[in-house]
Scaffold this motif. Structure first.
Motif, short mmCIF file in Angstrom:
data_model
loop_
_atom_site.label_atom_id
_atom_site.label_comp_id
_atom_site.label_asym_id
_atom_site.label_seq_id
_atom_site.Cartn_x
_atom_site.Cartn_y
_atom_site.Cartn_z
N THR A 64 0.84 -1.19 0.00
CA THR A 64 0.00 0.00 0.00
C THR A 64 0.88 1.24 0.00
O THR A 64 1.99 1.24 0.52
N ARG A 65 0.39 2.30 -0.57
CA ARG A 65 1.14 3.57 -0.64
C ARG A 65 0.58 4.59 0.35
O ARG A 65 0.82 5.77 0.21
N ASN A 66 -0.17 4.11 1.33
CA ASN A 66 -0.76 5.03 2.30
C ASN A 66 0.33 5.73 3.10
O ASN A 66 1.28 5.10 3.58
N VAL A 67 0.22 7.05 3.23
CA VAL A 67 1.25 7.87 3.88
C VAL A 67 1.44 7.47 5.34
O VAL A 67 2.55 7.59 5.88
N ARG A 72 10.06 5.61 7.50
CA ARG A 72 11.11 6.53 7.08
C ARG A 72 12.13 6.72 8.19
O ARG A 72 11.89 6.29 9.33
N GLU A 73 13.24 7.33 7.86
CA GLU A 73 14.29 7.54 8.85
C GLU A 73 13.77 8.40 10.00
O GLU A 73 13.16 9.44 9.80
N VAL A 74 14.04 7.93 11.22
CA VAL A 74 13.50 8.60 12.40
C VAL A 74 14.43 9.72 12.84
O VAL A 74 15.57 9.47 13.26
N LYS A 75 13.95 10.94 12.71
CA LYS A 75 14.71 12.12 13.17
C LYS A 75 13.99 12.82 14.32
O LYS A 75 14.63 13.37 15.19
N LYS A 76 12.66 12.80 14.28
CA LYS A 76 11.88 13.48 15.31
C LYS A 76 10.73 12.55 15.72
O LYS A 76 10.15 11.87 14.87
N MET A 154 -1.84 13.36 13.44
CA MET A 154 -1.74 12.76 12.11
C MET A 154 -1.36 13.81 11.06
O MET A 154 -0.63 13.51 10.12
N GLU A 155 -1.83 15.04 11.24
CA GLU A 155 -1.47 16.11 10.31
C GLU A 155 0.03 16.41 10.42
O GLU A 155 0.71 16.62 9.40
N GLY A 156 0.55 16.42 11.64
CA GLY A 156 1.98 16.65 11.82
C GLY A 156 2.82 15.54 11.23
O GLY A 156 3.86 15.77 10.61
N PHE A 157 2.36 14.29 11.39
CA PHE A 157 3.08 13.16 10.81
C PHE A 157 3.03 13.22 9.28
O PHE A 157 4.03 12.98 8.60
N LYS A 158 1.86 13.56 8.75
CA LYS A 158 1.69 13.65 7.30
C LYS A 158 2.59 14.72 6.69
O LYS A 158 3.13 14.55 5.60
N ASN A 159 2.77 15.83 7.42
CA ASN A 159 3.58 16.94 6.92
C ASN A 159 5.07 16.75 7.19
O ASN A 159 5.88 17.63 6.86
N GLY A 160 5.43 15.64 7.81
CA GLY A 160 6.84 15.36 8.07
C GLY A 160 7.43 16.08 9.26
O GLY A 160 8.65 16.17 9.39
N GLU A 161 6.58 16.60 10.17
CA GLU A 161 7.09 17.29 11.35
C GLU A 161 7.76 16.30 12.30
O GLU A 161 8.64 16.68 13.08
N LEU A 186 2.16 5.44 15.02
CA LEU A 186 2.45 5.70 13.60
C LEU A 186 3.95 5.62 13.39
O LEU A 186 4.72 5.96 14.29
N PRO A 187 4.40 5.14 12.21
CA PRO A 187 3.58 4.63 11.11
C PRO A 187 3.07 3.22 11.40
O PRO A 187 3.71 2.47 12.13
N LEU A 188 1.94 2.88 10.81
CA LEU A 188 1.39 1.54 10.95
C LEU A 188 2.16 0.58 10.05
O LEU A 188 2.69 0.97 9.01
N SER A 189 2.21 -0.66 10.44
CA SER A 189 2.81 -1.69 9.61
C SER A 189 1.76 -2.75 9.29
O SER A 189 0.70 -2.80 9.93
#
Length: 300
Positions: A64-67, A72-76, A154-161, A186-189
């Protein structure tokens, strides 16, 4: 000696007043605990059905391509920390805060969403970044409160914050047992949404057979991707709501246990003070009698 007796009487009266308060708080916590448990039991059928549906969609649709499922690499990292708005609940609030602090590697890379003033105050006093605070809902949460928190996160996660979201809450085991729990939100697996297959045992006169009762022949309208876009926010909101309910029940259970212990300690203290009072009073009476007898002997 008379002053000492009066001091003891005042202490007994003070402890008895405290005992009445703790006993009243114990009864109130018991009533609130019953309501919280009913809420938790009421949401479970919906939540379980939604997990099963999502799991079957992911299983049948493959990748699935769900955001919200992209690793992704964990920075925050963001933490939703659920505590109470009040104290007098033993180690309920401190245990959740300690669990989060032990999990944090570098507080500069962390944002906190605090549900409850106790958690907010704990992390604010330690110079953490409080991104959001939700107060006054810890004892009586509802699904709209959970959706409010979830939408922002979820909005912050979606925006890459931030790249990961965890939720810290207290899992309700029983009235006497509650455990602080940290869960990745998040993210779900695909493993998070893996469906549990039902197994039906059929007894035969000759042998026993175990058959998998997997009823997954389903036609999706609209496409699985569109369904996941709708279901995942509801899944996350329901998870947060369930955590709030578990925490509310745990808070009342912890408070009930703490107040019951305080009431027991107050009774023991009153018993000890009463015994001391009687001994001091008896000693005073004995001394007065001795003085009277001594005075009478002196007059002879």
């Amino acid at each position: 000696m008379a002053e000492n007796i009066q001091d003891i009487k005042r202490r007994i009266k003070s402890v008895n007043s405290t005992k009445q308060i703790t006993h009243a708080m114990e009864l109130v916590a018991s009533a609130k605990l019953r309501k919280s448990r009913e809420l938790a039991e009421g949401r479970r059928p919906y939540f379980e059905a939604m997990i099963e549906s999502m799991g079957r969609i992911v299983e049948k649709s493959g990748s699935t391509r769900n955001v919200f499922m992209n690793q992704r690499e964990v920075k925050k990292v963001a933490y939703i920390v659920i505590t109470g708005d009040k104290g007098l609940a033993g180690g309920y609030n401190a245990n959740v805060a300690k669990l989060v602090e032990d999990h944090i590697a570098n507080k500069e890379d962390v944002v906190i969403y605090a549900v409850g003033s106790r958690g907010r105050d704990h992390f604010r006093n330690r110079a953490y970044n409080i991104q959001g605070e939700y107060l006054g809902i810890s004892e009586r949460p509802n699904f709209f409160n959970a959706r409010e928190v979830t939408a922002v996160v979820m909005e912050g996660f979606k925006n890459g914050e931030y790249d990961e979201v965890y939720i810290a809450y207290t899992k309700f085991i029983s009235t006497l047992s509650q455990h602080a729990h940290l869960m990745k939100l998040l993210p779900l697996s695909e493993e998070d949404l893996k469906p549990v297959k039902k197994v039906e045992v059929v007894e035969d006169e000759v042998k026993k057979e175990v058959k998998s009762n997997d009823l997954t022949v389903m036609l999706y309208e609209p496409e699985p991707e569109e369904l996941l876009n709708y279901l995942i926010p509801n899944f996350v909101s329901s998870t947060v709501y369930g955590s709030m309910i578990e925490s509310a029940a745990s808070e009342q259970g912890a408070r009930r246990t703490a107040m019951e212990s305080a009431t027991t300690n107050a009774n023991e203290m009153i018993d000890a003070l009463t015994l001391k009072y009687n001994r001091v009073r008896q000693a005073a009476i004995t001394q007065e009698i001795s003085e009277i007898v001594g005075g009478a002997e002196a007059l002879k």
